[in-house]
Design a protein around this motif. Sequence first.
Motif, PDB file in Angstrom:
ATOM      1  N   MET A   1      18.986  16.570   0.174  1.00 50.16           N
ATOM      2  CA  MET A   1      18.692  16.213  -1.209  1.00 50.16           C
ATOM      3  C   MET A   1      19.948  16.108  -2.060  1.00 50.16           C
ATOM      4  N   GLU A   2      20.907  17.019  -1.845  1.00 49.28           N
ATOM      5  CA  GLU A   2      22.102  17.004  -2.687  1.00 49.28           C
ATOM      6  C   GLU A   2      22.999  15.794  -2.436  1.00 49.28           C
ATOM      7  N   ASP A   3      22.741  15.059  -1.346  1.00 53.48           N
ATOM      8  CA  ASP A   3      23.536  13.862  -1.045  1.00 53.48           C
ATOM      9  C   ASP A   3      23.002  12.621  -1.751  1.00 53.48           C
ATOM     10  N   LEU A   4      21.830  12.703  -2.359  1.00 49.91           N
ATOM     11  CA  LEU A   4      21.205  11.540  -2.992  1.00 49.91           C
ATOM     12  C   LEU A   4      21.753  11.321  -4.397  1.00 49.91           C
ATOM     13  N   PRO A   5      21.820  10.066  -4.854  1.00 49.61           N
ATOM     14  CA  PRO A   5      22.292   9.798  -6.211  1.00 49.61           C
ATOM     15  C   PRO A   5      21.282  10.265  -7.257  1.00 49.61           C
ATOM     16  N   ASP A   6      21.759  10.483  -8.489  1.00 47.82           N
ATOM     17  CA  ASP A   6      20.919  11.061  -9.543  1.00 47.82           C
ATOM     18  C   ASP A   6      19.684  10.229  -9.849  1.00 47.82           C
ATOM     19  N   GLN A   7      19.802   8.866  -9.764  1.00 47.08           N
ATOM     20  CA  GLN A   7      18.694   8.049 -10.262  1.00 47.08           C
ATOM     21  C   GLN A   7      17.405   8.228  -9.481  1.00 47.08           C
ATOM     22  N   VAL A   8      17.485   8.660  -8.203  1.00 48.97           N
ATOM     23  CA  VAL A   8      16.251   8.768  -7.416  1.00 48.97           C
ATOM     24  C   VAL A   8      15.436   9.994  -7.784  1.00 48.97           C
TER      25      VAL A   8
END
Length: 672
Positions: free
Chosen positions: A598-605
């Motif tokens: 989860m921490e690898d995903l960009p903020d917008q998702v």
Amino acid sequence: MRSADLTCGFCRRDSLGLRKGATPISSARAEHIEELVRVAEGRDTARDELILRSWRRCIDGHKLDPTVLRPAVIVEDRRLREHREVIEDLLHTARFGVEALYRQVAGLGYVLLLTDHEGITVDYIGDEATTDYLREAGLYLGADWNEARAGTNGTGTCIATGEALTVHQDDHFDAMHIPLTCTVAPIFDPVGNLSAVLDISALRSPREKSSQYLALQIVKSFAHRIETANLIRSCSRNWIVKLTSNQALAEVDIEHVLVLDSSGRIVGFNHHGRRLLAQELRADWREESRILGRPFSDFFDCEIDGLTRFVAPNAIERNVVRLTATGRSLFIQVVPPATIRVLPSAVAQEDCKLPQPLRAVAGEEASIQKNLKKLSRLLNTNMSILVNGETGTGKEYLAKAIHQASARARGPFIPVNCAALPENLIESELFGYESGSFTGALAKGKKGLIREAHGGTLFLDEIGDMPLSSQTRLLRVLAEREVTPIGGSRPSAVDMRVIAATHRDLLSLVKSGRFREDLYFRLNGATISLPPLRERSDLSWIVMQLLEKRPYVDGTPRSISPQALGVLASYDWPGNIRELVNVVDFACAVASDPAIDMEDLPDQVFRRTDESPARGEDTKLPRENSEAAVLREDLRRAGWNVSAAARLLGIDRTTLHRRMRRLGVTLPPRAT
């Protein structure tokens, strides 16, 4: 590359032995290079005509330097997997034939290779004790034998000519390969495209080329068996007609095979069958377009209804048909279409029938799978296809898959973004022009994208943004299958498949007079709709497909945690698959481990659907108002700068101005 290029500095015997810093060249290789130079200079040499034409092709067409020694190229594992996946069904069928052939030649020092139509070795059987030598010579899994890179060789020259042949020792163009002998035969698909090449090669062999004559007959025989088995397997739902001139071996020796549809038209053949019918037409066997689609009765003294009498196991001597042009008699056996049984796994079985490029379009998404099955029956027609879907839903990806799965796969795929072309240039780009047609025209004129697509597929993206004046000319091209360049007087015939795509409601544009009705009906021979990503049930499948194509991390393939996948599944995806690709690329770039969390995903998702006011509010508005709201949001994100917004959307500035006028979108005061 002409003789003047070749004789400049390194084509004399005294300079072939050693260039500064180079490996010394043996006398045999030096003599071979000098023979190639003589060919480049137009002088005769005692070679087979097939080999000589290939040498000239290497020099004049591929621009290969005969004095350069090129080591074998082995493609990386990821690329090899991609090539194997494309011909997965044929590989499965061919494997039994390859193993049987190897058992016959293993004791003679041969290695067996099966390459695809691009020259990449996708299957291999050889002596494990000589693996290092075979890999160095390129007789190994993943080796690239395309003629344009490796010069004259068995596989590459077979692909270039479609002929079975032996390239023996110094028949090879590249002096690096002259110890090898390679004997090959082509394997064609049901509509006549070269699918693969069967190759038996050896590191050492007798000097005489005639020593490989028996090898050539054996490899041709096995290639014929593999091709015929693949044809019968893949066309089991059609009528299969087996023809032979040998009554005694008619039950076991399948010589010519034709595939008929329910109306008795020829929709496939093996190579021997194609040659047989080409001889009846007194045509070149490569002209399969003159055979496909014609009734069986055009060639034989038998109508489709009469074929049923050859299904029952009658005495073979009574099962005879006659070729109408030559009067030649052949013994015939007919296999009716396989009975279709409805089983619980029927959907999975149907999916397996889809060509690999279409199977790569979607996972278990019912609406798309239904469309793909429809498309699979239209692949080899000239029917135009119209693809509808929001921006970023994969319309061009689907168009490429249709092209790659069709008989036109060897031809060009020409994409045209109608929204990205300025209105004053769209006609010259599409239709081409003669020299001096207008101010600024190239001195040699321009062929135009439509003529570039000859023999392949023309993909017209954002067709709804094409100006009316260009629509009129395009309609004429589609109706007449010929194009006249700007400033020209003589039309040129074009043979192409047209696939158009749009995110707009073309019928609404037709009603408002902004899109020609006759062009609309010319384009929508078949209509396919791609759902937005937020409505698809196969998001996890898409994510895994994207991750499989990313580089490994320390030898471990990429993966994604269930928690991260859950975040992606709850996101609204306003940018659809295009946005998903960006998210996966971002996550792969920042993730320190092979598994994305989860921490690898960009903020917008992490923004929920109800936090997206532009989409949430607009979905309840009429379509035109919703489109206007989305456009205003795009302009706002670009700081109300029209040029910046056009770049953001990937369209031309004039196209954006047209869209703004159509939707009634204006810039706020003082905006530029």
